[in-house]
Design a protein around this motif. Structure first.
Motif, PDB file in Angstrom:
ATOM      1  N   THR A 168       0.820  -1.208   0.000  1.00 57.65           N
ATOM      2  CA  THR A 168       0.000   0.000   0.000  1.00 57.65           C
ATOM      3  C   THR A 168       0.863   1.271   0.000  1.00 57.65           C
ATOM      4  O   THR A 168       0.380   2.354  -0.303  1.00 57.65           O
ATOM      5  N   VAL A 212      -2.052  -8.503  -6.148  1.00 49.77           N
ATOM      6  CA  VAL A 212      -3.000  -7.549  -5.572  1.00 49.77           C
ATOM      7  C   VAL A 212      -4.131  -7.343  -6.575  1.00 49.77           C
ATOM      8  O   VAL A 212      -3.882  -6.992  -7.727  1.00 49.77           O
ATOM      9  N   SER A 214      -7.365  -5.064  -7.113  1.00 50.06           N
ATOM     10  CA  SER A 214      -8.029  -3.874  -6.569  1.00 50.06           C
ATOM     11  C   SER A 214      -9.351  -3.594  -7.296  1.00 50.06           C
ATOM     12  O   SER A 214      -9.637  -4.202  -8.321  1.00 50.06           O
ATOM     13  N   ASN A 215     -10.115  -2.696  -6.714  1.00 53.28           N
ATOM     14  CA  ASN A 215     -11.461  -2.374  -7.236  1.00 53.28           C
ATOM     15  C   ASN A 215     -12.351  -3.610  -7.291  1.00 53.28           C
ATOM     16  O   ASN A 215     -13.119  -3.797  -8.232  1.00 53.28           O
ATOM     17  N   THR A 272     -16.371  -0.783   4.461  1.00 55.65           N
ATOM     18  CA  THR A 272     -14.969  -1.164   4.274  1.00 55.65           C
ATOM     19  C   THR A 272     -14.452  -1.758   5.581  1.00 55.65           C
ATOM     20  O   THR A 272     -15.211  -1.905   6.539  1.00 55.65           O
ATOM     21  N   ASN A 276      -6.800  -5.225   6.726  1.00 55.32           N
ATOM     22  CA  ASN A 276      -7.158  -6.217   5.705  1.00 55.32           C
ATOM     23  C   ASN A 276      -6.360  -7.513   5.900  1.00 55.32           C
ATOM     24  O   ASN A 276      -5.748  -8.037   4.982  1.00 55.32           O
ATOM     25  N   GLY A 280      -8.982  -9.584   1.756  1.00 55.74           N
ATOM     26  CA  GLY A 280     -10.096  -9.289   0.848  1.00 55.74           C
ATOM     27  C   GLY A 280     -11.103 -10.415   0.670  1.00 55.74           C
ATOM     28  O   GLY A 280     -12.014 -10.303  -0.148  1.00 55.74           O
ATOM     29  N   GLU A 289     -12.514  -5.369  -0.312  1.00 58.40           N
ATOM     30  CA  GLU A 289     -11.143  -4.900  -0.061  1.00 58.40           C
ATOM     31  C   GLU A 289     -10.213  -5.535  -1.099  1.00 58.40           C
ATOM     32  O   GLU A 289     -10.586  -6.492  -1.779  1.00 58.40           O
ATOM     33  N   ASP A 290      -8.998  -5.012  -1.194  1.00 58.29           N
ATOM     34  CA  ASP A 290      -8.032  -5.619  -2.110  1.00 58.29           C
ATOM     35  C   ASP A 290      -7.814  -7.091  -1.768  1.00 58.29           C
ATOM     36  O   ASP A 290      -7.649  -7.440  -0.593  1.00 58.29           O
TER      37      ASP A 290
END
Lengths: 359, 359, 359, 359
Positions: A168, A212, A214-215, A272, A276, A280, A289-290
């Motif tokens: 991150t 990773v 994401s989104n 959220t 984490n 995820g 989450e990722d």
């Protein structure tokens, strides 16, 4: 053999290292999707041998042809078949191992299981076939693009050189700016140096790749036997040389207390979590989450030094690597990790369309 | 949902924590096999709640019934269905979380994915359903018995207490002599003490289970997408609370050199290897050495202390564990790890019968 | 799409009528089997267009290449991929139907389902792709050869011309002696005459193919949802233009009494039955008698006369066949019926190796 | 064995005729759907033995329990398990056939395949297990209801009595007004008379059931190996005693000319066809017209007259039916045909949600 993966977005892999070509059939890609040929090319280039001084010198242009499933630039819903030529094979480099079992390779197990095997370049057990997986992964990424889901991997460890900064705090877009595919330039240089040194010694090292996503969409995963982590883990453990996979806190999570490990939910426009540690995924289903996971690769088995071994007739003998090999697989494995992840996610995005009643 | 696992020896899991019963259908168990009811019972007892002071107090007798597939004590080839009663449910212990998402549980993801869920005791996401897996695993073990393949697991880490002795120097038959299922009595005591202390604090810890499969047949595994490690890994990552799995050298292998990591072949009556960094699997196929793997479990999510969270309406709230829960899952997860491994291996033993032409 | 068939001997079909090539991946063919290239060729020739005056004039040489899974003439256990070139396509023959739905073709349904389709030569819905099935069927037949199971099909009806003699009174080895593939020379001539006449009229006819599997192994079939008749039926109904399938007495059995229909068992070196109304399958499992089934084909949809229809925009229009088409598919469908049957049987022979415990 | 059917809406069947109960697991039923217990009951009643003078006298109340997957009256997305008790078994009626092979039953093939079988009431090969299929079919029909797709079957032939009126000229809603389930009252009486007469003779007859699916969605079916007709055909051929299945023109289509058989498209609010020889399916995909098919059932194998046969030891002997049996299965098979059709369609409705890209 079991050469298919997936339920709705399903790939079937075929080919051997020194056959005329290797390839993949993608069955279940939705129709009407623009197929970006240049993107497939660029993904294959990321995986291709001969791309830098720290990879094998086998020089494949990765010329590919889509022979079915695409019409006027768009998918038709029919199976998409992609064929990639093997153009730079040197089978004579393998003539000395026709009947010899290379240590920690698949020669012995293939011979015992099948009784008859193509030994050239490792045959079916070669990582050469992952070129087809990357081509399929490119199609999967095109599909995921419209969902905004973004899959990214990078080298977080090469031998003893470890990237300690949490992802991150890194700019992952810098991953492709160096040949080892580590987003931290300083650590990347250390990795490159170690790999180069190891190569000169005729030896090899392993490494770790971090993935990773994401989104992420909330709700991907099919409990109880196709949990998202189980499916991604399965895909990772299908990659040559992978010895381990962990999600979120992973093995470190074993020493944590529940009060430390639990990811507190936070209200907001969307729900959220503060931390984490779950990576995820909760209960096998993505929580938005990722998705974060780490994949361990053992050192390449082919080394340029002499090793004791046994031949097909049970005699003790020695073997020494010939030909062109990677001193460390992780730089080239980054697009493979991404591709296999994307293939799994494409399948689950389609599955998720069928979950609810919606009268 | 995807509630089936396996190709030839295939299990289908069903049931929820607080339903009338949970169970499993085993399809593909070969016919004519003696079914040992007492063994099923004893395996269920190993997993059952309420078995010791360091597990949950939920008190299930694990009364089971085989309602199909067995006639006159032998399998018939028809699907074997085993039903296990849920006799000690206390659904009111969960009334306070009807609309609240417990941190690091599956409440939120199930609600988002399915829109409608059985919240009582975690419903379908509860580890209660693994009783069915253990019953199926007992059948798989009966089948494996005739091949001599032996599946064994033990607790190698509980929170910060780690068993450092290599498994080859341990007497694994002592695993069941203590309540934490660690074959080293001294370390076992430390683990029990830590778990007890943690329980008093209302907190939880994670741990690691090591699996060892001995007397392995050479040649099990179906490359390239059903490699033995991928299939076992998939099964392990299907178990509740598992966050990682590694084979042989695993994540440690990443820092080794090829010259150190390679397992030299040794001639003899049968071919063996000097070391076993491969964990008994090469190219996705068993090589006859012990299969060795480690499975990481996160700490139990239910803690007895108050935590911040969010409810179904998006409001911030707090939640605190009620009811009866394990402070650490690994002691009871040992038979689950064994069962899932045995189920996978039974499938691959059957698959291996179909590999060669044999004119 | 679902382009794979089978569990252990599994084929994946790909390709379109006017793409560069079509093909098939065969996953699960046992290793160590001699691959007879000439036999594959000869089977493709039996199905190929342009083989006689009563078939389409499209002239394919059926040049094929095996690009994976075979090494030094033997199967390796890896997926066998066979590619067959489309060398004589005339896509302009189809330009008039780019946006027009030909009656009783798949143009409308593909357009509605997929939104985007390759209309050239019917694209994916073309029977062209069955060339790949026949190549896979040739491999399956090679496998079955060692079990002595023999698959044979012949034309038993072409339009109104029906072969009334029971197959047991015919010399099936004469099937290939005439272009219509009917083992009775007199009836064959009548069929050829009818097809020729129909062709001149610009019209088409349907027909029936009878399949006979002799030297059957007892015990093939996987109840209750993969009964041998269900699996063969599924395979037959996958063939283009097939509208029905029946086993043994079939639809005629509906009017028989149980006392007439029952096949009395007869003692002997092996148990046989006096009659074979069951068509060799009882309870979904082969009983050792010949498997006998009939497959109904509708008349070819492309006719050379003008027909009313609708275009993609919903307008009424007319369409008339162009290009080269079969006036009756059954002569060329004989090897397709045989191939699909052989593929199913190869799968079940492998499955049967896993049925019993055999301690 | 293969006791699962379907890809997304998947059923797993289990149980034997004389075990404590039979049942079904439905995996993949979308969540949030109201479960109508009364409807399940009413469907089971339509299939139940002892319902009229022309069926077997075995008297099952078909008491069922849903033990998983439903919470507060709605599906949760978890597998739905339904258990149906076997309450009226008379195993002694089968003691005389413990070691004797009843002609045209599955005794011989099960014994040969499995080596060990439950002979009581036919064990796993009994049609008793279709009660579970009907329960699953009831769930499938609930799901289809929201799409408006309507599945209906009726008896169109019982022995020599044939309903000649096309279904479009019949009021299918009258099907349930008589015990034989034929929508034409006059023909129904003839059928009942024939069945009654046959029963008195201790003999049995076969029959034909016609299935009609109306209000069909365009676009269901997954070419090339899961065409809608292939999937429905597979399901029909899974039903006990079925010997044939045909769609639209079926075997009659073989004698038609293309110019007669082709279904001309007609413009309109939605595209329709003038005729429906295709039976609502073109290229394996539904075209929106009614799906029409016919299923042939052989006469029941159990007759009350003495028949020659062979026992397990290879000796010639005789056997005569005891116990309670149907003289003709088609009246009770109507809900089974409907259920299996609905199960297939539910699967394809879900599949169709995943076909297109829809960016």
């Amino acid at each position: 053999m079991s050469n298919s993966l997936g339920t709705l977005f399903k790939i079937t892999s075929f080919g051997e290292s020194h056959g005329p070509s290797i390839g993949v059939v993608i069955d279940g890609c939705p129709s009407g999707m623009d197929i970006d040929f240049d993107f497939i090319k660029s993904e294959l280039i990321r995986r291709r041998p001969g791309q830098s001084k720290i990879t094998t010198a086998r020089n494949e242009t990765e010329a590919f042809e889509i022979i079915s499933g695409v019409f006027e630039g768009k998918s038709t819903g029919a199976p998409i078949t992609i064929i990639i030529a093997n153009s730079d094979t040197r089978s004579k480099d393998y003539s000395h191992i026709t009947n010899v079992y290379r240590p920690s390779h698949a020669d012995y197990t293939y011979q015992e299981k099948y009784g008859h095997r193509d030994h050239r370049g490792g045959g079916r057990s070669s990582a050469r076939i992952t070129a087809g997986w990357v081509a399929a992964g490119a199609i999967a990424k095109m599909f995921l693009k419209h969902t905004n889901i973004h899959v990214q991997a990078f080298v977080s460890q090469a031998g003893t050189v470890k990237l300690e900064t949490p992802y991150t705090k890194l700019d992952l877009s810098k991953t492709e700016t160096n040949i080892v595919r580590c987003p931290d330039a300083v650590v990347a240089d250390q990795m490159i140096e170690l790999i180069s040194k190891t190569k000169k010694q005729g030896d090899t090292i392993g490494g770790v790749i971090t993935g990773v996503v994401s989104n992420m969409t909330v709700g991907l995963g099919e409990p109880v036997f196709n949990k998202l982590n189980a499916a991604i883990g399965h895909a990772m453990l299908s990659i040559n040389a992978v010895k381990g996979v962990e999600f979120g806190s992973g093995f470190e999570g074993a020493i944590m207390k529940g009060s430390e490990h639990n990811d507190a939910f936070v209200a907001g426009e969307k729900i959220t979590t503060k931390t984490n540690h779950s990576g995820g995924i909760q209960g096998g289903i993505s929580n938005g989450e990722d998705i974060v996971f780490r994949v361990a690769f053992k050192p390449v088995a082919t080394i340029m030094n002499e090793q004791e071994t046994v031949d097909e007739y049970g005699n003790t003998t020695t073997v020494k690597g010939k030909g062109r090999h990677d001193p460390c697989v992780v730089p080239r494995a980054v697009p493979i990790v991404e591709s296999m992840t994307a293939i799994v996610l494409a399948d689950f995005v389609l599955r998720a369309r069928t979950t609810k009643f919606e009268a």
